[in-house]
Design a protein around this motif. Structure first.
Motif, PDB file in Angstrom:
ATOM      1  N   UNK A  29      43.714  43.931  29.161  1.00 39.30           N
ATOM      2  CA  UNK A  29      42.525  44.530  29.731  1.00 39.30           C
ATOM      3  C   UNK A  29      41.609  43.465  30.332  1.00 39.30           C
ATOM      4  N   UNK A  30      41.424  42.363  29.627  1.00 39.23           N
ATOM      5  CA  UNK A  30      40.556  41.290  30.128  1.00 39.23           C
ATOM      6  C   UNK A  30      41.130  40.688  31.397  1.00 39.23           C
ATOM      7  N   UNK A  31      42.417  40.513  31.457  1.00 38.99           N
ATOM      8  CA  UNK A  31      43.027  39.976  32.681  1.00 38.99           C
ATOM      9  C   UNK A  31      42.830  40.915  33.865  1.00 38.99           C
ATOM     10  N   UNK A  32      43.001  42.201  33.636  1.00 36.82           N
ATOM     11  CA  UNK A  32      42.807  43.174  34.716  1.00 36.82           C
ATOM     12  C   UNK A  32      41.358  43.167  35.187  1.00 36.82           C
ATOM     13  N   UNK A  33      40.427  43.140  34.235  1.00 36.57           N
ATOM     14  CA  UNK A  33      39.009  43.121  34.592  1.00 36.57           C
ATOM     15  C   UNK A  33      38.653  41.833  35.325  1.00 36.57           C
ATOM     16  N   UNK A  88      26.027  34.191  36.420  1.00 31.70           N
ATOM     17  CA  UNK A  88      26.252  33.172  35.389  1.00 31.70           C
ATOM     18  C   UNK A  88      26.536  33.801  34.032  1.00 31.70           C
ATOM     19  N   UNK A  89      25.902  34.914  33.731  1.00 29.12           N
ATOM     20  CA  UNK A  89      26.116  35.579  32.447  1.00 29.12           C
ATOM     21  C   UNK A  89      27.562  36.063  32.309  1.00 29.12           C
ATOM     22  N   UNK A 124      30.355  34.757  29.608  1.00 32.98           N
ATOM     23  CA  UNK A 124      31.048  35.709  28.726  1.00 32.98           C
ATOM     24  C   UNK A 124      32.560  35.545  28.828  1.00 32.98           C
ATOM     25  N   UNK A 125      33.080  35.378  30.027  1.00 32.08           N
ATOM     26  CA  UNK A 125      34.519  35.197  30.210  1.00 32.08           C
ATOM     27  C   UNK A 125      34.970  33.864  29.609  1.00 32.08           C
ATOM     28  N   UNK A 126      34.151  32.837  29.776  1.00 25.71           N
ATOM     29  CA  UNK A 126      34.486  31.526  29.212  1.00 25.71           C
ATOM     30  C   UNK A 126      34.524  31.585  27.682  1.00 25.71           C
TER      31      UNK A 126
END
Length: 86
Positions: free
Chosen positions: A56-60, A74-75, A79-81
């Protein structure tokens, strides 16, 4: 695929536990082994849920990389980092 195999694994592990408990009779103390089998099914469930979350994270991430509004957010980048650091 992990999510599709999850009910099959739970069914297999539960039927194996019932078989162990029925075959040994009331006097054997192999409840620890039965608990370990059920815990292994829980580990499989955790792995399946984690792999679905990762997908899911990869798709998003791919979808949001195409959004020009996310380039300067930046937020979102933080969050992804933070998620990838896990």
């Amino acid at each position: 695929l992990d999510m599709l195999l999850l009910p099959v694994n739970y069914g297999f592990f539960c039927s194996l536990c019932v078989r162990i408990l029925k075959a040994q009779g009331p006097h054997h103390q192999n409840h620890t082994m039965v608990s370990a089998l059920i815990e292994s099914a829980d580990i499989w469930e955790a792995w399946a849920l984690w792999s679905v979350l990762e997908l899911f994270v990869r798709v998003v991430e791919v979808a949001s990389s195409r959004d020009p509004r996310r380039e300067q957010d930046a937020e979102y980048r933080e969050a992804m980092k933070a998620f990838k650091a896990l």
